[in-house]
Design a protein around this motif. Structure first.
Motif, PDB file in Angstrom:
ATOM      1  N   PRO A  35       0.802  -1.236   0.000  1.00 25.89           N
ATOM      2  CA  PRO A  35       0.000   0.000   0.000  1.00 25.89           C
ATOM      3  C   PRO A  35       0.832   1.281   0.000  1.00 25.89           C
ATOM      4  CG  PRO A  35      -0.162  -1.135   2.105  1.00 25.89           C
ATOM      5  CD  PRO A  35       0.496  -2.083   1.171  1.00 25.89           C
ATOM      6  N   VAL A  36       2.056   1.220   0.496  1.00 24.93           N
ATOM      7  CA  VAL A  36       3.007   2.328   0.338  1.00 24.93           C
ATOM      8  C   VAL A  36       4.167   1.746  -0.451  1.00 24.93           C
ATOM      9  CG1 VAL A  36       4.459   4.033   1.502  1.00 24.93           C
ATOM     10  CG2 VAL A  36       2.249   3.398   2.492  1.00 24.93           C
ATOM     11  N   PHE A  37       4.193   2.047  -1.735  1.00 24.97           N
ATOM     12  CA  PHE A  37       5.048   1.337  -2.695  1.00 24.97           C
ATOM     13  C   PHE A  37       6.055   2.302  -3.317  1.00 24.97           C
ATOM     14  CE2 PHE A  37       5.475   0.109  -7.287  1.00 24.97           C
ATOM     15  CZ  PHE A  37       6.211  -1.054  -7.111  1.00 24.97           C
ATOM     16  N   HIS A  38       7.321   1.876  -3.380  1.00 22.58           N
ATOM     17  CA  HIS A  38       8.339   2.713  -4.010  1.00 22.58           C
ATOM     18  C   HIS A  38       8.299   2.485  -5.517  1.00 22.58           C
ATOM     19  CE1 HIS A  38      12.373   4.449  -4.883  1.00 22.58           C
ATOM     20  NE2 HIS A  38      11.918   5.320  -3.995  1.00 22.58           N
ATOM     21  N   PHE A  48       9.465   7.559  -6.294  1.00 22.19           N
ATOM     22  CA  PHE A  48       8.503   8.178  -5.382  1.00 22.19           C
ATOM     23  C   PHE A  48       7.688   7.084  -4.705  1.00 22.19           C
ATOM     24  CE2 PHE A  48       6.314   7.823  -9.452  1.00 22.19           C
ATOM     25  CZ  PHE A  48       5.056   7.357  -9.102  1.00 22.19           C
ATOM     26  N   TRP A  49       6.940   7.483  -3.692  1.00 24.99           N
ATOM     27  CA  TRP A  49       6.084   6.572  -2.943  1.00 24.99           C
ATOM     28  C   TRP A  49       4.631   6.740  -3.386  1.00 24.99           C
ATOM     29  CZ3 TRP A  49       8.462   2.992  -0.089  1.00 24.99           C
ATOM     30  CH2 TRP A  49       9.755   3.254   0.374  1.00 24.99           C
ATOM     31  N   THR A  50       3.986   5.620  -3.732  1.00 21.66           N
ATOM     32  CA  THR A  50       2.551   5.645  -3.985  1.00 21.66           C
ATOM     33  C   THR A  50       1.818   5.290  -2.696  1.00 21.66           C
ATOM     34  OG1 THR A  50       2.388   3.313  -4.608  1.00 21.66           O
ATOM     35  CG2 THR A  50       2.877   4.883  -6.373  1.00 21.66           C
ATOM     36  N   VAL A  51       0.833   6.098  -2.337  1.00 26.75           N
ATOM     37  CA  VAL A  51       0.001   5.855  -1.153  1.00 26.75           C
ATOM     38  C   VAL A  51      -1.402   5.558  -1.669  1.00 26.75           C
ATOM     39  CG1 VAL A  51      -0.864   6.829   1.015  1.00 26.75           C
ATOM     40  CG2 VAL A  51       1.431   7.418   0.202  1.00 26.75           C
ATOM     41  N   THR A  52      -1.876   4.342  -1.463  1.00 26.42           N
ATOM     42  CA  THR A  52      -3.068   3.877  -2.170  1.00 26.42           C
ATOM     43  C   THR A  52      -4.245   3.496  -1.274  1.00 26.42           C
ATOM     44  OG1 THR A  52      -2.045   1.676  -2.260  1.00 26.42           O
ATOM     45  CG2 THR A  52      -1.808   3.095  -4.208  1.00 26.42           C
ATOM     46  N   MET A 294      -7.003  12.692  -9.627  1.00 29.37           N
ATOM     47  CA  MET A 294      -6.655  11.324  -9.260  1.00 29.37           C
ATOM     48  C   MET A 294      -5.554  11.254  -8.208  1.00 29.37           C
ATOM     49  SD  MET A 294      -6.945   9.256 -12.867  1.00 29.37           S
ATOM     50  CE  MET A 294      -5.800  10.273 -13.802  1.00 29.37           C
ATOM     51  N   ALA A 295      -4.683  12.255  -8.171  1.00 30.53           N
ATOM     52  CA  ALA A 295      -3.558  12.200  -7.235  1.00 30.53           C
ATOM     53  C   ALA A 295      -3.029  13.593  -6.964  1.00 30.53           C
ATOM     54  CB  ALA A 295      -2.439  11.325  -7.804  1.00 30.53           C
ATOM     55  N   PHE A 296      -2.476  13.765  -5.773  1.00 32.44           N
ATOM     56  CA  PHE A 296      -1.711  14.956  -5.431  1.00 32.44           C
ATOM     57  C   PHE A 296      -0.399  14.517  -4.787  1.00 32.44           C
ATOM     58  CE2 PHE A 296      -5.228  18.370  -5.157  1.00 32.44           C
ATOM     59  CZ  PHE A 296      -4.721  19.052  -6.263  1.00 32.44           C
ATOM     60  N   ARG A 297       0.547  15.415  -4.840  1.00 35.88           N
ATOM     61  CA  ARG A 297       1.885  15.145  -4.315  1.00 35.88           C
ATOM     62  C   ARG A 297       2.087  15.831  -2.968  1.00 35.88           C
ATOM     63  NH1 ARG A 297       7.382  16.545  -7.646  1.00 35.88           N
ATOM     64  NH2 ARG A 297       8.908  16.105  -5.997  1.00 35.88           N
ATOM     65  N   ARG A 298       2.874  15.196  -2.136  1.00 38.26           N
ATOM     66  CA  ARG A 298       3.422  15.822  -0.931  1.00 38.26           C
ATOM     67  C   ARG A 298       4.910  15.477  -0.872  1.00 38.26           C
ATOM     68  NH1 ARG A 298      -0.810  17.919  -1.472  1.00 38.26           N
ATOM     69  NH2 ARG A 298      -2.519  18.074   0.049  1.00 38.26           N
ATOM     70  N   THR A 299       5.667  16.230  -0.067  1.00 35.99           N
ATOM     71  CA  THR A 299       7.089  15.961   0.141  1.00 35.99           C
ATOM     72  C   THR A 299       7.344  15.803   1.629  1.00 35.99           C
ATOM     73  OG1 THR A 299       7.655  17.256  -1.823  1.00 35.99           O
ATOM     74  CG2 THR A 299       9.435  16.813  -0.258  1.00 35.99           C
ATOM     75  N   ALA A 300       8.006  14.718   2.007  1.00 35.89           N
ATOM     76  CA  ALA A 300       8.256  14.452   3.432  1.00 35.89           C
ATOM     77  C   ALA A 300       9.201  15.510   4.003  1.00 35.89           C
ATOM     78  CB  ALA A 300       8.853  13.062   3.601  1.00 35.89           C
ATOM     79  N   THR A 301       8.842  16.049   5.162  1.00 40.08           N
ATOM     80  CA  THR A 301       9.679  17.058   5.825  1.00 40.08           C
ATOM     81  C   THR A 301      10.652  16.421   6.808  1.00 40.08           C
ATOM     82  OG1 THR A 301       8.055  17.369   7.600  1.00 40.08           O
ATOM     83  CG2 THR A 301       7.835  18.772   5.635  1.00 40.08           C
ATOM     84  N   ARG A 302      10.460  15.128   7.089  1.00 44.79           N
ATOM     85  CA  ARG A 302      11.366  14.388   7.986  1.00 44.79           C
ATOM     86  C   ARG A 302      11.191  12.904   7.711  1.00 44.79           C
ATOM     87  NH1 ARG A 302       8.194  12.178  12.050  1.00 44.79           N
ATOM     88  NH2 ARG A 302       6.317  13.319  12.711  1.00 44.79           N
ATOM     89  N   ASP A 303      12.053  12.091   8.238  1.00 39.26           N
ATOM     90  CA  ASP A 303      11.892  10.648   8.121  1.00 39.26           C
ATOM     91  C   ASP A 303      10.623  10.225   8.867  1.00 39.26           C
ATOM     92  OD1 ASP A 303      14.335  10.843   6.921  1.00 39.26           O
ATOM     93  OD2 ASP A 303      15.407   9.550   8.325  1.00 39.26           O
ATOM     94  N   ILE A 311       9.889   6.329   4.921  1.00 35.20           N
ATOM     95  CA  ILE A 311       9.951   7.439   3.968  1.00 35.20           C
ATOM     96  C   ILE A 311      10.960   8.441   4.505  1.00 35.20           C
ATOM     97  CG2 ILE A 311       8.636   9.332   2.932  1.00 35.20           C
ATOM     98  CD1 ILE A 311       6.144   7.544   3.126  1.00 35.20           C
ATOM     99  N   ARG A 312      11.916   8.814   3.672  1.00 37.71           N
ATOM    100  CA  ARG A 312      12.983   9.718   4.087  1.00 37.71           C
ATOM    101  C   ARG A 312      12.600  11.172   3.809  1.00 37.71           C
ATOM    102  NH1 ARG A 312      16.737   7.082   7.298  1.00 37.71           N
ATOM    103  NH2 ARG A 312      17.404   5.109   6.339  1.00 37.71           N
ATOM    104  N   GLU A 313      13.214  12.078   4.577  1.00 39.71           N
ATOM    105  CA  GLU A 313      13.004  13.501   4.337  1.00 39.71           C
ATOM    106  C   GLU A 313      13.286  13.830   2.868  1.00 39.71           C
ATOM    107  OE1 GLU A 313      14.397  17.946   5.860  1.00 39.71           O
ATOM    108  OE2 GLU A 313      15.255  16.166   6.808  1.00 39.71           O
ATOM    109  N   ASN A 314      12.393  14.658   2.307  1.00 43.84           N
ATOM    110  CA  ASN A 314      12.449  15.120   0.910  1.00 43.84           C
ATOM    111  C   ASN A 314      12.042  14.065  -0.107  1.00 43.84           C
ATOM    112  OD1 ASN A 314      13.147  17.835   1.391  1.00 43.84           O
ATOM    113  ND2 ASN A 314      15.292  17.246   1.696  1.00 43.84           N
ATOM    114  N   ASP A 315      11.574  12.897   0.360  1.00 46.05           N
ATOM    115  CA  ASP A 315      11.026  11.924  -0.580  1.00 46.05           C
ATOM    116  C   ASP A 315       9.720  12.441  -1.168  1.00 46.05           C
ATOM    117  OD1 ASP A 315      13.079  10.134  -0.264  1.00 46.05           O
ATOM    118  OD2 ASP A 315      11.884   8.578   0.730  1.00 46.05           O
TER     119      ASP A 315
END
Length: 409
Positions: A35-38, A48-52, A294-303, A311-315
């Motif tokens: 469900p969280v797939f690289h 990137f990570w898909t969150v489904t 269908m989808a929006f993006r986010r960027t991780a601010t921390r691990d 998920i690592r920061e900036n992924d």
């Protein structure tokens, strides 16, 4: 028997995949197995990570301090440094507290009460639209019905001259259709369209500041009781966001909803039997079923750990609403189009949090009233050609849907 889909064959990013329809089989495999797939990225080597899953999409949506809209915007594709700096000025690409301040100013124009005040004008517009469509008899449902209503409503809402509404249609098409050669034949077509819309917004705001009237633009560009107003730049960028979000999403929910009714004629008869009662739930189900964005993006601010993955920061993290809305842990028989579905906790307007759709009340009202009018006046909608879908991994859209309308007795 259909071949098994392996994780290493998954590709839900390529726009070409969506020409045939949303790849629901691939999303089902992701939800069940990873469900969280690289996912490999066509634009940069990091992937990137898909969150489904519904629960994970909701978690990402409601935690902007961990998953930022601002760092690399909410859009799926990569930005140049100049483009990134420009895009970050838009509300959809802000994080709190900047987003909170701007949204607070805009909320006054998009409350349920504000939407309800437009109901009479939406009903009148739908009557005119359906009259013309029935008089024509056959043609493209997208242009006859689905596209026309949101254009009329946005023009009314923003105080845009009625004759200018097709400019909004053209600009939004060109801005969002970069991956579709039919709608965006030149690589910089979207940039040119955005510049044209920006110039139009600037002139519109200037006019309303000089001579305010009773419309949302005048409210936004003149001080409220606390002396707060949108700056010139904030208004111009909001105008561009509104003509895209208010036009594309509602249009595609209406057209995709009609395709679902054509494919499920028993649901069309159910709607026709009691449009006053069924149209609102039908509108909600259409938004779930279509998932126009269908989808929006986010960027991780921390691990952070999500779905058993680190998920690592900036992924780069992509939330797939079109997958979450078919999650069988949340929706009973999700692949059944059911206009009476209740409850219907879809994420078609986002998964909650600060970016939950500002115009959701108005969008649902438009879809509801349009389908009340269609159900009362049209006995049957008969397809006369295969629909042509938008080549996009972002917007779930139908470019053309040729139909024949059979009037009710």
């Amino acid at each position: 028997m259909a071949p098994q889909i392996s994780l290493d064959s998954i590709d839900v990013y390529d726009p070409e995949v969506y020409v045939a329809g949303v790849p629901h089989e691939q999303f089902a495999v992701l939800r069940a197995q990873s469900p969280v797939f690289h996912h490999p990225d066509h634009e940069q080597p990091r992937g990137f990570w898909t969150v489904t899953r519904h629960a994970d999409v909701t978690f990402v949506s409601r935690n902007p301090e961990i998953f930022s809209s601002h760092r690399q915007t909410c859009f799926l594709n990569e930005q140049t440094p100049q483009s990134l700096a420009e895009q970050q000025l838009m509300m959809v690409n802000m994080d709190p507290p900047d987003h909170t301040r701007l949204r607070g100013l805009l909320n006054r124009g998009f409350t349920p009460r504000s939407a309800a005040r437009l109901a009479g004008k939406i009903e009148a517009a739908c009557d005119v639209i359906v009259d013309k469509a029935l008089a024509t008899g056959s043609g493209d449902f997208v242009t006859m019905c689905a596209a026309e209503l949101p254009l009329v409503v946005i023009a009314e809402l923003m105080g845009v001259p009625h004759e200018d509404r097709y400019k909004l249609f053209e600009w939004s098409n060109r801005m969002l259709a970069a991956d579709d050669p039919d709608l965006s034949p030149a690589p910089d077509e979207g940039v040119v369209a955005a510049a044209e819309a920006y110039a139009y917004a600037n002139e519109l705001g200037r006019t309303k500041r000089a001579c305010p009237v009773d419309d949302i633009v005048s409210k936004l560009v003149t001080p409220d009781e606390n002396g707060l107003e949108l700056t010139e730049l904030e208004f111009d960028l909001f105008f561009i966001l509104l003509i895209v979000a208010g036009n594309e999403t509602t249009r595609n929910a209406i057209s995709g909803g009609m395709q679902a009714l054509i494919d499920n004629p028993e649901q069309w008869e159910r709607l026709r039997a009691d449009p006053a009662r069924m149209a609102r739930r039908a509108a909600d189900e259409m938004v779930r079923w279509v998932s126009p964005v269908m989808a929006f993006r986010r960027t991780a601010t921390r691990d952070v750990e999500l779905g058993g993955q680190l998920i690592r920061e900036n992924d780069k993290v992509l939330m797939y609403y079109t997958s979450a809305n078919f999650d069988d842990e949340v929706f009973e028989n999700p692949h059944a189009f059911d206009i009476g579905r209740d409850p219907n906790p879809h994420v078609g307007f986002g998964g909650g949090g600060p970016h939950f759709c500002l115009g959701r009340h108005l969008a649902l009202l438009e879809i509801e009233i349009m389908y009340r009018a269609l159900a009362r006046r049209v006995a049957q909608v008969v397809p006369t050609a295969e629909p042509r879908r938008l080549r996009s991994n972002f917007i779930n859209g139908v470019k053309e849907m040729q139909v024949r309308l059979v009037p009710a007795d």
